[in-house]
Write a protein that holds these residues in place. Structure first.
Motif, PDB file in Angstrom:
ATOM      1  N   GLY A 221       0.798  -1.224   0.017  1.00 39.76           N
ATOM      2  CA  GLY A 221      -0.008  -0.164   0.235  1.00 39.76           C
ATOM      3  C   GLY A 221       0.830   1.292  -0.154  1.00 39.76           C
ATOM      4  O   GLY A 221       0.338   2.378   0.146  1.00 39.76           O
ATOM      5  N   SER A 222       2.113   1.305  -0.236  1.00 38.01           N
ATOM      6  CA  SER A 222       3.045   2.398  -0.106  1.00 38.01           C
ATOM      7  C   SER A 222       2.637   3.662  -0.981  1.00 38.01           C
ATOM      8  O   SER A 222       2.439   4.712  -0.718  1.00 38.01           O
TER       9      SER A 222
ATOM     10  N   ALA B  54      -7.785   9.810  -4.744  1.00 40.99           N
ATOM     11  CA  ALA B  54      -8.623   8.648  -4.493  1.00 40.99           C
ATOM     12  C   ALA B  54      -8.062   7.486  -4.927  1.00 40.99           C
ATOM     13  O   ALA B  54      -8.034   7.422  -6.237  1.00 40.99           O
ATOM     14  N   VAL B  55      -7.763   6.332  -4.262  1.00 43.94           N
ATOM     15  CA  VAL B  55      -6.906   5.332  -4.789  1.00 43.94           C
ATOM     16  C   VAL B  55      -7.406   4.098  -4.369  1.00 43.94           C
ATOM     17  O   VAL B  55      -7.983   3.690  -3.410  1.00 43.94           O
ATOM     18  N   VAL B  56      -7.478   3.287  -5.578  1.00 39.58           N
ATOM     19  CA  VAL B  56      -7.875   1.809  -5.539  1.00 39.58           C
ATOM     20  C   VAL B  56      -6.845   1.002  -5.754  1.00 39.58           C
ATOM     21  O   VAL B  56      -5.980   0.966  -6.910  1.00 39.58           O
TER      22      VAL B  56
ATOM     23  N   PHE C 116      -2.132  -6.055   5.567  1.00 43.25           N
ATOM     24  CA  PHE C 116      -1.065  -5.108   6.014  1.00 43.25           C
ATOM     25  C   PHE C 116      -1.452  -3.748   5.509  1.00 43.25           C
ATOM     26  O   PHE C 116      -1.461  -2.843   6.230  1.00 43.25           O
ATOM     27  N   ALA C 117      -1.747  -3.731   4.261  1.00 45.66           N
ATOM     28  CA  ALA C 117      -1.908  -2.569   3.537  1.00 45.66           C
ATOM     29  C   ALA C 117      -3.210  -1.766   4.217  1.00 45.66           C
ATOM     30  O   ALA C 117      -3.403  -0.656   4.475  1.00 45.66           O
ATOM     31  N   ARG C 118      -4.336  -2.500   4.545  1.00 50.15           N
ATOM     32  CA  ARG C 118      -5.570  -2.015   5.239  1.00 50.15           C
ATOM     33  C   ARG C 118      -5.224  -1.435   6.453  1.00 50.15           C
ATOM     34  O   ARG C 118      -5.847  -0.347   6.675  1.00 50.15           O
TER      35      ARG C 118
ATOM     36  N   ALA D  95      -8.914   6.134   5.349  1.00 52.76           N
ATOM     37  CA  ALA D  95      -9.829   4.995   4.678  1.00 52.76           C
ATOM     38  C   ALA D  95     -10.901   5.442   3.693  1.00 52.76           C
ATOM     39  O   ALA D  95     -11.530   4.823   2.854  1.00 52.76           O
ATOM     40  N   ASP D  96     -11.051   6.961   3.730  1.00 51.65           N
ATOM     41  CA  ASP D  96     -12.125   7.577   2.984  1.00 51.65           C
ATOM     42  C   ASP D  96     -11.504   7.703   1.482  1.00 51.65           C
ATOM     43  O   ASP D  96     -12.113   8.331   0.722  1.00 51.65           O
TER      44      ASP D  96
END
Length: 427
Positions: A212-213, A225-227, A238-240, A249-250
């Motif tokens: 998730g870096s 805003a990233v998926v 780990f990323a969450r 989280a938004d």
């Protein structure tokens, strides 16, 4: 001629046969304490007769690698020196699949094995070998998921020791050699965001998002805003957790999802960093088309991937890295990658070669591993840690010698906003 004394001279002679060279670039130390080979050369220690049985059954890179992973061979001292010496001569210096031994060479090797008392049935491969995931249709969704799990689900604790706080598992970009790994990885993440032209509110897809870096960097510093999608359940967990701890989280969603199943485009930008090596030559055209279809007109895609530097080279499925590290992984030439993106209808804006940057990155990862060796063994097991050490060292040597490269290719879907006249903003 006098009788040869000790085991090491016989091993050294047999190694010249396996390597296909008259000049052994290593000093050999055997289980009986004997030594052979040039003084001052990097040392290989043969701890067991079983190592030579493996080499008899697989006389090449794979046999040596299996013996090393099993702890039957050691390379004390600087591992880069030992493996660079091996890589510099004979068959190991050649491009492409390992050239098979002749009948005469195999007979010479067999006689040495008999003299050493190492003759016996084929030893079972170390359990770290990935044959379990090499079944089913190549690059089917289920087989790709198994291959990704083999490599990335080794354990987040293990990867934290190797990668450091950045948790970025791809080539860093070093402003200067002494910059430090974390600073170089932060610079790479920002470079990707700048190349993609990110602005607040843009919707970004990060294919193969790892831990998730990049998603965090793009959301925190650019307001995107990233998926992020990955096939690794451990990476996703780990990323969450990182996303929640960062209060993002938004703006950041992490999915366990195949990129081929993403159906909620369009996206303003797509990053694919160290992921397309898992796609395969036969699928790279469909990969490029799929990502183009997920982009809005004018949207940019950055593809960051390792490549063969010495022209197109067919992968050897029986070599160390496909069996132990990246099952079904395929490096493509830069020309094939650019050609696939171009054929998909994407306009090439920029290509940047980062070969020496990856050599620096891998050396930093090896230092981290060596500094945390005992903890890493406890977390992932001795065999797995030896796999990663060997893989990172030989990969670094490949980048340093120019066998392999790594390139960032920036493309844009036609239409929408035109790119800048020059590379202002990302150089």
């Amino acid at each position: 001629m006098g009788r040869i004394k000790g085991v090491a001279p016989r091993i050294a002679g047999a190694l010249t046969v396996v390597l296909g060279t008259d000049q052994l670039p290593l000093r050999v130390r055997a289980w009986d304490g004997s030594v052979a080979g040039p003084a001052g050369a990097p040392e290989l220690v043969f701890n067991s007769r079983r190592a030579f049985r493996r080499i008899l059954w697989s006389p090449g890179q794979l046999g040596l690698a299996r013996a090393y992973v099993a702890g039957e061979i050691d390379a004390p001292g600087d591992p880069f020196e030992s493996f660079a010496a091996l890589r510099s001569v004979g068959r190991f210096a050649e491009i492409g699949p390992f050239r098979r031994l002749t009948v005469r060479e195999r007979w010479t090797l067999l006689k040495t094995v008999v003299v050493l008392g190492a003759l016996g049935p084929r030893p079972a491969p170390p359990p770290e070998e990935a044959d379990v995931v090499r079944s089913g249709k190549r690059h089917s969704r289920s087989r790709d998921a198994a291959a990704i799990s083999h490599h990335y689900d080794v354990g987040n604790a293990f990867y934290s020791m190797v990668l450091g706080p950045s948790m970025v598992y791809s080539c860093a970009v070093w402003e200067y050699e002494q910059a430090g790994l974390d600073a170089a990885q932060d610079h790479k993440l920002d470079l990707v965001c700048r190349k993609l032209g990110l602005q607040p509110g843009m919707r970004v897809l990060d294919v193969g998002c790892g831990w998730g870096s990049l998603a965090l960097h793009a959301a925190k510093h650019y307001g995107a805003a990233v998926v992020g999608v990955t096939l690794s359940t451990e990476q996703a967990a780990f990323a969450r957790k990182r996303v929640i701890e960062a209060g993002l989280a938004d703006r950041v969603e992490i999915r366990v999802q195949d990129y081929r199943d993403v159906d909620d485009g369009p996206f303003d930008a797509i990053s694919s960093i160290g992921m397309s090596e898992h796609v395969g030559s036969a699928e790279i055209g469909r990969y490029a088309i799929r990502l183009k279809d997920l982009l809005r007109p004018g949207g940019r895609l950055l593809n960051h991937a390792i490549s063969w530097n010495a022209g197109h080279t067919l992968p050897d499925p029986d070599s160390f890295i496909p069996r132990y590290v990246f099952p079904d992984g395929e490096m493509l030439s830069l020309s094939k990658m650019v050609g696939a993106l171009d054929a998909a209808g994407l306009e090439v804006l920029d290509v940047e070669a980062l070969r020496l940057h990856y050599a620096l990155t891998l050396r930093a990862w090896v230092r981290n591993l060596e500094d945390h060796w005992d903890e890493a063994v406890q977390a992932a097991g001795a065999g797995r840690v030896r796999v990663w050490r060997l893989y990172m060292v030989v990969s670094a040597v490949g980048f340093e010698t120019g066998l392999t490269g790594v390139n960032q290719v920036l493309v844009q879907r036609p239409g929408g906003t035109e790119p800048p006249l020059r590379r202002v903003g990302w150089i």
